[in-house]
Each structure stands twice: as C-alpha cells, then as structure tokens.
Write a protein that holds these residues in place. Structure first.
Motif, short mmCIF file in Angstrom:
data_model
loop_
_atom_site.label_atom_id
_atom_site.label_comp_id
_atom_site.label_asym_id
_atom_site.label_seq_id
_atom_site.Cartn_x
_atom_site.Cartn_y
_atom_site.Cartn_z
N ASP A 1 0.83 -1.20 0.00
CA ASP A 1 0.00 0.00 0.00
C ASP A 1 0.86 1.26 0.00
O ASP A 1 0.48 2.28 -0.58
CB ASP A 1 -0.93 -0.01 1.21
CG ASP A 1 -1.90 1.15 1.21
OD1 ASP A 1 -2.66 1.28 0.23
OD2 ASP A 1 -1.90 1.94 2.17
N ARG B 1 -6.10 0.57 -4.34
CA ARG B 1 -5.63 0.60 -2.96
C ARG B 1 -6.70 0.07 -2.00
O ARG B 1 -6.39 -0.58 -1.01
CB ARG B 1 -5.25 2.04 -2.55
CG ARG B 1 -4.06 2.59 -3.30
CD ARG B 1 -3.72 3.98 -2.80
NE ARG B 1 -3.22 3.95 -1.42
CZ ARG B 1 -2.99 5.04 -0.70
NH1 ARG B 1 -3.25 6.25 -1.21
NH2 ARG B 1 -2.51 4.94 0.52
N THR B 2 -7.96 0.34 -2.31
CA THR B 2 -9.05 -0.17 -1.47
C THR B 2 -9.23 -1.67 -1.63
O THR B 2 -9.39 -2.40 -0.64
CB THR B 2 -10.36 0.55 -1.82
OG1 THR B 2 -10.18 1.96 -1.68
CG2 THR B 2 -11.49 0.10 -0.92
N ALA B 3 -9.21 -2.13 -2.88
CA ALA B 3 -9.41 -3.56 -3.17
C ALA B 3 -8.29 -4.01 -4.10
O ALA B 3 -8.43 -3.92 -5.33
CB ALA B 3 -10.78 -3.79 -3.80
N PRO B 4 -7.16 -4.48 -3.57
CA PRO B 4 -6.05 -4.91 -4.43
C PRO B 4 -6.49 -6.01 -5.40
O PRO B 4 -7.21 -6.94 -5.03
CB PRO B 4 -5.02 -5.42 -3.43
CG PRO B 4 -5.35 -4.75 -2.14
CD PRO B 4 -6.84 -4.59 -2.14
N ALA C 1 -4.37 -9.68 -2.20
CA ALA C 1 -4.91 -9.33 -0.88
C ALA C 1 -4.11 -9.95 0.26
O ALA C 1 -3.87 -9.28 1.28
CB ALA C 1 -6.37 -9.78 -0.80
N ALA D 1 -15.89 -4.24 -2.43
CA ALA D 1 -14.89 -3.43 -1.73
C ALA D 1 -14.47 -2.24 -2.58
O ALA D 1 -14.28 -1.13 -2.07
CB ALA D 1 -13.68 -4.29 -1.38
N ASP E 1 -10.11 1.51 4.20
CA ASP E 1 -9.71 0.39 5.05
C ASP E 1 -9.64 -0.88 4.21
O ASP E 1 -10.65 -1.34 3.67
CB ASP E 1 -10.70 0.23 6.20
CG ASP E 1 -10.28 -0.88 7.15
OD1 ASP E 1 -9.08 -1.24 7.12
OD2 ASP E 1 -11.14 -1.39 7.89
N ARG E 2 -8.43 -1.45 4.09
CA ARG E 2 -8.26 -2.69 3.34
C ARG E 2 -8.50 -3.91 4.21
O ARG E 2 -8.52 -5.04 3.70
CB ARG E 2 -6.86 -2.75 2.75
CG ARG E 2 -6.55 -1.63 1.80
CD ARG E 2 -5.09 -1.62 1.37
NE ARG E 2 -4.68 -2.83 0.70
CZ ARG E 2 -3.51 -2.98 0.07
NH1 ARG E 2 -2.65 -1.97 0.06
NH2 ARG E 2 -3.19 -4.10 -0.51
N HIS F 1 -11.64 -6.04 3.38
CA HIS F 1 -11.49 -6.74 2.11
C HIS F 1 -10.55 -7.94 2.27
O HIS F 1 -10.84 -9.05 1.78
CB HIS F 1 -10.95 -5.78 1.06
CG HIS F 1 -10.55 -6.45 -0.22
ND1 HIS F 1 -11.46 -7.05 -1.06
CD2 HIS F 1 -9.33 -6.62 -0.80
CE1 HIS F 1 -10.83 -7.56 -2.11
NE2 HIS F 1 -9.53 -7.31 -1.97
N THR F 2 -9.44 -7.74 2.99
CA THR F 2 -8.49 -8.84 3.20
C THR F 2 -9.14 -9.96 4.00
O THR F 2 -8.95 -11.15 3.70
CB THR F 2 -7.24 -8.31 3.93
OG1 THR F 2 -6.66 -7.25 3.17
CG2 THR F 2 -6.22 -9.42 4.11
#
Length: 750
Positions: free
Chosen positions: A88, A123-126, A196, A232, A239-240, A243-244
C-alpha cells in the motif's frame, strides 16, 4: 545486481525517447517489451521496477523532462496491473504522483486523473484492475461487472502480402489457443488472493486445488471472489482490512481447513495476464466492419435461427435484431386493439384495487402479444445519439401501469456494456477505407439507432509497410513514396513519442517477422511479440487524436450521370486526363501549343487566416494538377485545415518565343470548389488509393464532412423555423463535423 540491471534498461528506454536509438536497429521498439518480459519471468521483481519508475517519474517532474512522464507512467501502471502483490505504501506514492499531474496541462492532467481514479480503487481492493481487465477482455459472465471487450484486427489483403496476413492470423490463433474461460477464472481467483493476502497465500496449493475442481465449482468460487472485490472497490473505503478478511475467508473455505497451510509457502509465483480476445479479419467487403460489430452485440449463438440474422445483415436491416429476435420466439399476427388507452374506458373489473392477484391479472390482460413494433421517431433516435447513450442492450419493461396512485417504473439507465477495439493494419489507404466505413456507420446509426447506445467504439492504427508489395501497392507507390503512404503514422509519432517508440517501429518489423522461418518451439506462446504489442497498445492507448474527415462532391462531364459523394481522410489529388476521341486530341495539342500543358481551372475557396475569419476568394489559372493534404506536416498545426498545392503553369513571352514554367501555388482552406472552365475532364484520386479513382470529372466541391446526426437534427429544426439561420436548441451543442478518433498513448503532447 537485479536493481542495477532494471535501472539500466529503464535508462536505455528513456534515451530512445530522446532520439538516441540503440546501436542494433532490430532492438528498436522492443525495449519496453523485453523489460516487461523480464519482469514476467520473475514477478517478485515487480516492486523493484515500480520503485525505480517512481524515482524516475519524480526526477522527470522536477527537471525539464516532461516527455518522460507519460511513457514512464504507462510502463509503471502496466507493471502494477500484472504484479502479484504491491504494498500500500508503494501504491500510495504512485497515487500521490498522479495527483500532482492534475496541475499540469493536457495530456498530463488527463492521464493523471484517469490513473489516480484507478489507483484509488486498487488501494481499497487490491487486484481490482487485473480482475476487471480479464473479465472484460475474456467476456466472462459476471453480474457485478458485466462489461465485455473484443479486439478486431482489420487488414486489407490488397495492401499487405499474403505472408504478412498468414503470419498475423497464425499469431492471433496461437494466442487464443492457450487459454480457456476456466483457466481465466482460475487466474482471477489466484491473482485476487495473492494481491490481498501477499505472502500468506500458498499459490501452489491454491492452483492445485483449482485444477482438481470441476468447472462448475471453479465458477462458483470465481463469482464469490468477483463479488468480494467489486463490493470493496465500489464502497471506496480506505480500510483494506475488511477486504483482506473477506478474501481470507474465501481462501480458507476454498482450500478447506485440512488442506490450508499444510504445504510450505512458495513466495510469489507467476499468475499471467491472459491475452485479450482477438479476432483477425481480411477486409474484403465495404460493410464488413458494421456486420462484425452487430455480431459482437448479437452473436449468432443468441439467435434461434442464424439464417435470419445473416439475411438481415445482407439486407442492411436490423429491426428484427433490435426486437431481440421476437420473430423466432413467436409468430407475428396483426391484432386490432380495442383498448383506447384511456383509464375510464377500462372494464369495471380492472378497478378493483384489492382484488387478489390484481397485478398479475392486469399485466396479463394488458400485455399485447404479437403487436407490431413501432419504429422510433427521429427525435428519439437523436436522444440516443446525443446523450452518450448508455443502454444495456435489453428491451424496456413491457409492464403497463395505469392505475391511479401507481407511478410508472423508471427506465433502466442506458449503459454501454460492450467495447469494440478496432485495430487497423496498413498505411494511409486503409485509414481512408476506415473513414468511409465510419461515415457509413454514422449515417446508418442516424437513420436507426442500434450500435450507438450499446457499443463503445475505439480505433487504433499500426502502420505496416510491405517489403514486397503487390500490384496495387506498386501502382499507388508510383505517385507516392513510402514515407508519404504513412503520413498519419508520422504525425502521430511526432505528437506522441511513446507511439513512435512502440508502434511506428512495427512498420518494417512486422513484414520482417512474417518472412522469418517458424520457431521450432511453436507450441510456446509466451513470446508472441506482435500479439503482446497489440495487447499493450489497446490496453494503455486511451488518449484519442481526432482527425477531420472531409466530404467531396464530384460532378462528371456527362450531364446524365449523377454526382458522386465520397469522403477522404488524408489526401485528394487531381491530374489531367488523356483525351479519348481524335477530335479532342487535336484540340488538346493545339491548346497545349498556345497555352501550355494542363487545363484551365477556376478555384473558389475560403481562405483560412489566424483570426479565424474566413475570406472568400477566387482565381483562374492553368494547372496540371493539385494536391489537398489533410494531415499537417507538424503537430502544432491545425488539424481542421486543408493544405492545397496547385501546380500552376505560367506562360512567359520572350525574344526566343513562348516558354512555360510550373509554379507551386499554396493555400490553406476548409471549403474549396474547383471547376474546369473548358469542360475538359480530369482524374480525382482519394487517399492515395488507386481503387478510389474517379474519371471524367469536370468539377468538385470539398468541405469538412458534417456529422450525420447534426444534419438530421438541423433539418428537423429548420422545419419549424424556416427563417432561422443560426443553430438553436439541441443543435447548438452537437458536433457539426465528423471526426475520426485514433487512440494513442498520450494524444498530442505539446
């Protein structure tokens, strides 16, 4: 050592942008390709390359090296999309740099905004960018992201040799043979988990588990991953963690608790970016482009009777296609409707608001089976043409709601779910054919809208000069040198250095590769150079350069012959025509002896001046021919202007008698009329193509080609305002002339 080698390759790439070409000319245009291939062989070096590119971007922005920015940014983004896992922090540095570009002029701010928007989502949802690219290019079924793309390569067989066409066909077929929808779904799952979870993803075990699964189960997990990533990305939360956590849950469920984590972690492995869906076409019919686009929107597999669709294509009628092949679903009968459409005329039973199943009863009663589809009015067509037309391609709901107190359902927003990327191979002559086809398509869409609300159309151009031209090419080159046959490519290369480095270099490389002996490892498709370059071009070439299309009206010496109307993109040239009859030949010889070679012409034109105030001028002269160039010699010149060079014959009387000299008379205009005063015919050739030659011409008129939708709306407006000369209403905001957009990497870089 790895970092220094990558840095050396990047610096060599930048030196090529400055005009310092490699010592070996065969390496020209391959530096970017070899750099990305090196990273593909070892994906763990992706972060190293991205860090180097970010440093070079920051150095170029601080210094006076702006022409480095867009090539470096495209190289970085292509690496980032394919990379298995990027931190990130590194994505944040790239995102911050793209935001800095918003303060620069075009095209830097345009490219920076586009990439900043993508990076914010990444960046939010790799893995979002990789996933969306694969889903759209492979036309994988996915409700959260229902977009589809396809690349159409069009080559004119009369301009390219048979060896080149066969090599391109073999290359594209080999690229498609190595992948399947199942394999692409596995790629999406693997890449999303790697992006992710990073080192926490055991890619070897994941691939083994997916390989042992039946196809239906693979599709189930694919849909789960797509929904998680798209949700996501659409939420836009920084906030990742959520999603992770969601993907980690899917990961463990996929592997099952007993298998997850048993095998040792193998680090980052290769999850390739599959080749896009490419189809190769020999352009043999004038309406072939339109037919292929219609079949892309409505494939034959969706029709009950393919013969019906084929017949519709041959007759240039698409009414049955628009109605979703209703002719195959039910027999059409003409039914006389007794329903007046007025609420009070409905039977009393329809007014019972609390009757059980009232909605179903009303819908079944008001549904008119077998009705004749009403043809949309031209004004409705204009709304489609002007609004950007975002139609999903389906029919509007047929449920009628006439009850008091029940508002009608809002129509679904129109969306363009299909993207057709048209890649043209050849020289300026194939672009002339494209201008003709595009103008025909726009006229057809104005009469009846079908493709416009459903299809996003993108054009790309790769110049190819055949080393052993055929008869047609030899005939055309008699009047044009090889450089003049690629004027559009030369202009695009001067305007965009990255296009010059990656695409114009293919001009002589494709014929060379076509004549090379086949590789012994032909089953390996990892090094298909031409396909890889085309894929890179269509993926990263997002900035269009718009070229004005010009309309020409041609009048013949035979009064009974109707005037011809055509369009051209690059060039119109005229020359004298040999006389056919013996009487005309004697008169021509006598006239030549007295007045010199050529014919007498009257030229009326509007002179283009800096103040943009056009001035009407006319002149009479004797000329042997003229050339109208639509492509400027420098990128700083105005594209919407014709450079006309008239070869004027000047007679001089001296003591030794008469002498004649040729003088080049140059002018710039957008509207011009030329007429032979002595009714002697001449020959007109369009876009340097001998197939588009008109003979027995005595007059012609040239002007910017009007946009067909503008002409229709203008005529509709004039019916109600007969004395109105200025554009009013919707017409004021419509494009007046037809422009042909050709995508490059940067557009016009000043």
């Amino acid at each position: 050592e790895v970092e220094s080698d990558i840095l050396r390759r990047v610096r060599t790439l930048l030196r090529e942008l400055d005009g310092h070409h490699p010592a070996c000319q065969c390496d020209r245009g391959m530096l970017r390709w070899t750099l990305h291939k090196k990273i593909d062989q070892n994906p763990s070096n992706s972060s190293v390359l991205i860090r180097i590119l970010v440093k070079e971007l920051e150095r170029a922005e601080r210094g006076d090296f702006r022409h480095y920015i867009i090539p470096l940014l495209h190289t970085l983004m292509y690496t980032l999309i394919k990379a298995p896992c990027i931190s990130d922090e590194l994505c944040g540095r790239v995102y911050d740099f793209c935001k800095k570009l918003l303060t620069l002029p075009k095209p830097f701010c345009t490219v920076g905004l586009d990439y900043a928007t993508r990076l914010k989502m990444e960046r939010t949802a790799p893995g979002t960018l990789y996933q969306r690219m694969v889903i759209s290019e492979q036309s994988l079924k996915s409700d959260p992201y229902p977009y589809q793309e396809k690349i159409f390569i069009f080559a004119d067989p009369e301009l390219l040799s048979e060896a080149i066409c066969n090599a391109l066909l073999t290359d594209t077929e080999a690229a498609q043979a190595s992948q399947s929808p199942r394999a692409c779904m596995c790629y999406v799952i693997s890449h999303a988990m790697q992006a992710a979870l990073g080192e926490g993803c055991d890619l070897g075990s994941l691939k083994g588990r997916l390989q042992d699964m039946p196809t239906g189960e693979v599709e189930h997990w694919f849909q789960q991953v797509v929904v998680a990533v798209e949700c996501a990305g659409s939420e836009g939360s920084p906030d990742r963690g959520q999603h992770t956590a969601r993907l980690e849950e899917i990961y463990h469920a996929l592997l099952s608790s007993s298998q997850a984590g048993n095998a040792p972690l193998r680090g980052q492995q290769d999850t390739p970016l599959p080749n896009p869906n490419i189809s190769f076409h020999l352009w043999t019919e004038d309406d072939q482009l339109w037919k292929e686009l219609v079949l892309f929107i409505r494939p034959l597999s969706q029709s009950c009777e393919p013969e019906c669709l084929s017949q519709d294509l041959d007759n240039f009628e698409i009414q049955d296609i628009i109605s979703d092949c209703d002719c195959c679903e039910q027999t059409r009968f003409s039914i006389l409707s007794t329903d007046s459409g007025i609420e009070r005329d409905l039977p009393a039973a329809a007014e019972e608001p609390f009757a059980p199943c009232g909605a179903e009863t009303e819908q079944s009663r008001l549904h008119r089976k077998g009705g004749i589809k009403k043809k949309p009015s031209p004004l409705e067509s204009m709304a489609f043409l002007q609004a950007g037309c975002n139609n999903p391609g389906g029919k509007p709901p047929v449920k009628l709601q006439r009850r008091a107190g029940i508002p009608p359902e809002a129509a679904a927003p129109l969306q363009r779910l299909h993207t057709a990327r048209i890649v043209l191979l050849g020289d300026d002559r194939v672009l002339g054919r494209l201008a003709q086809a595009y103008h025909s398509l726009r006229k057809r869409e104005t009469r009846r809208v079908f493709l416009t609300p459903r299809l996003n159309l993108q054009f790309y151009y790769i110049p190819v000069m055949a080393r052993q031209p055929n008869t047609l090419a030899v005939e055309d080159r008699a009047a044009s040198c090889p450089q003049e046959l690629c004027e559009v490519a030369g202009y695009l290369g001067r305007a965009d250095p990255w296009y010059e480095s990656n695409i114009n270099a293919l001009c002589h490389m494709i014929p060379k590769l076509a004549t090379m002996p086949p590789s012994p490892s032909k089953h390996l498709v990892t090094d298909l150079f031409i396909t890889d370059v085309i894929a890179y071009y269509v993926r990263m070439g997002i900035q269009p350069v718009c070229f004005q299309v010009y309309a020409v009206k041609i009048f013949f010496n035979d009064p009974a012959q109707e005037p011809a109307e055509d369009v051209f993109l690059t060039e119109l040239c005229t020359q004298g025509q040999d006389s056919t009859s013996h009487r005309e030949l004697n008169m021509t010889k006598k006239k030549t002896t007295l007045d010199g070679p050529g014919i007498d012409l009257t030229v009326a034109y509007r002179k283009v001046v800096v103040s943009n105030r056009e001035k009407e001028l006319d002149m009479s002269l004797r000329s042997t021919g003229l050339v109208m160039k639509a492509i400027p010699s420098e990128e700083a010149e105005d594209l919407v202007c014709l450079s006309v060079t008239i070869t004027e014959i000047v007679r001089t009387n001296n003591l030794s008698g008469r002498s004649f000299s040729a003088v080049a008379n140059r002018l710039k205009t957008r509207h011009i009329k030329i007429r032979s005063t002595e009714q002697r015919p001449f020959v007109v050739r369009l876009d340097k193509d001998s197939r588009r030659t008109y003979r027995n011409v005595i007059s012609l008129e040239v002007s910017p080609c009007p946009e067909p939708s503008y002409c229709l709306q203008k005529s509709r407006t004039m019916k109600f305002n007969l004395h109105q000369t200025e554009d009013v209403g919707l017409v004021k905001y419509m494009p007046k002339s037809l422009l042909l957009p050709i995508n490059t990497f940067a557009g016009i870089m000043q």
